[in-house]
Scaffold this active site. Sequence first.
Site, PDB file in Angstrom:
ATOM      1  N   GLU A 239      -9.560  -0.167 -39.754  1.00 20.01           N
ATOM      2  CA  GLU A 239     -11.015  -0.093 -39.854  1.00 20.01           C
ATOM      3  C   GLU A 239     -11.387   1.237 -39.641  1.00 20.01           C
ATOM      4  O   GLU A 239     -10.964   2.002 -38.732  1.00 20.01           O
ATOM      5  CB  GLU A 239     -11.656  -1.200 -38.507  1.00 20.01           C
ATOM      6  N   GLU A 244     -21.553   3.284 -35.579  1.00 15.43           N
ATOM      7  CA  GLU A 244     -22.013   2.250 -34.669  1.00 15.43           C
ATOM      8  C   GLU A 244     -22.897   2.834 -33.718  1.00 15.43           C
ATOM      9  O   GLU A 244     -22.727   3.767 -33.062  1.00 15.43           O
ATOM     10  CB  GLU A 244     -20.578   1.978 -33.678  1.00 15.43           C
ATOM     11  N   HIS A 255      -9.944   3.568 -36.655  1.00 14.58           N
ATOM     12  CA  HIS A 255      -9.014   2.724 -35.751  1.00 14.58           C
ATOM     13  C   HIS A 255      -7.856   2.344 -36.998  1.00 14.58           C
ATOM     14  O   HIS A 255      -8.013   1.833 -37.803  1.00 14.58           O
ATOM     15  CB  HIS A 255      -9.734   1.467 -35.620  1.00 14.58           C
TER      16      HIS A 255
END
Length: 460
Positions: A239, A244, A255
């Site tokens: 990911e 965000e 990630h």
Amino acid sequence: MYRALTVASSLLAVAQGQLVGTQQTETHPGMTWQQCTAKGSCTSKNGKVVIDANWRWLHTKTGLVTGQDISYTNCYTDNNWNTTLCTDNKACAANCAVDGADYTGTYGITASGNSLQLKFVTKGSYSTNIGSRTYMMRDDSTYEMFKLGPNVEFTFDVDLSNLPCGLNGALYFVSMDSDGGLKKYSTNKAGAKYGTGYCDAQCPRDLKFINGEGNVEGWTPSSNDPNAGVGGHGSCCAEMDIWEANSVSTAVTPHACSTIGQTRCDGDSCGGTYSGDRYAGLCDPDGCDYNSYRMGDKTFYGKGKTVDTSKKFTVVTQFIGTGDALEIKRFYVQGGKTIANSNSQIAGVDGNSITTKFCDQQKQVFGDTYTFKDKGGMANMAKALEGGMVLVMSLWDDHYSNMLWLDSTYPTDKDASVPGIGRGECETTSGVPADVESKSASASVTYSNIKLGPLNSTFG
Ligand SMILES: *[C@@H]1O[C@H](CO)[C@@H](O)[C@H](O)[C@H]1NC(C)=O
Ligand SMILES: *[C@@H]1O[C@H](CO)[C@@H](O)[C@H](O)[C@H]1NC(C)=O
């Protein structure tokens, strides 16, 4: 709970497996984006968006016919399965069908030209919908696979002036299968057309279907989310969180996973948010994040700040180099001005971009668990990015930690002045889903003007 609809009985024939219902025609909203080859040289692409299968009405494959009416039984209501229809994971896939979506009426999703607006709370005729997760498609049955390197930049505009504390307008990439798992799993008859195959680095266990099977075995309804629960399986993959954010705080976070592509996991060995041991799985649930506020610059991002979140702005993310030497670099553009990312003001952490050195320093200084490196770090992230990833555009609230990890003091029992603890100006009591869903029901986020191209081709 039943829904009665008037349809022709010829619509009753369906195939076996995680099935497709026929009550609502699936019409993907169109959203254009641009592929650039050099500055000023971009081609428009006719993308479409699809909402994830988890948000859809899941009901019996055949309905009960009474005169002109057919009524269906829900396979899943609120946060419970019908255990007569879903005695086990396989039965659930054989007995239940996901249906088409009324994007605007049910889910508050509206596409127009090159933009997509996601509304937070939408009261439809059958239900109240909270948030959404959508994917960019290449055609009606395939997700667009964005190749993000080496030496590629990804740019979009965002308006999140209407996103307060506790909400997360997230635009990110995950290593899903381009057909949503249709070919790999013969019992998945729905595929990307219906938004199947989700995975991310939390190895989410709240998915109703994984690998063409239900996730009913071991399902525990959530204690604080009336629509969700945690099942016996999770779905892992790499990911890249480009964005965000809300109007108070933002983070960009790679990630890594030791296995990049979509992989089903079992129970607590999934790790991540939904499991007892956060670090037990294939993926790095924490990532290596760059949040300007957390990195010590409290005047950079927010309403009236250097990047002024009361107005629309452009977010540029560059993927420079490859392997362990990959650098993830951020710029903003607002009011015709290019704004470099804020510099770290934390002693012992250098720079304004994410590199292996930055991650080494940041994890050490903040005293955080460093799973990113254990799961392959920048080298595995670069592999995922270069292999092609699916673009996710979503809006969500957080039933696990009230989004405080993004926009407040977290962990809440530590002092905000300790490096790494202060992440934004929101109160530690903010972000409770019941509160944001009632007080900020009309919140929304708009993503637009998506561009992909070589470095420096999409902005400035
Ligand atoms: C579960 O499904 C069965 C079979 O369709 C149905 O008879 C029953 O009423 C359903 N239960 C609920 C609670 O909806
Ligand atoms: C992109 O622009 C930046 C800033 O002007 C410059 O430092 C960099 O070398 C450029 N990169 C490429 C590949 O042109």
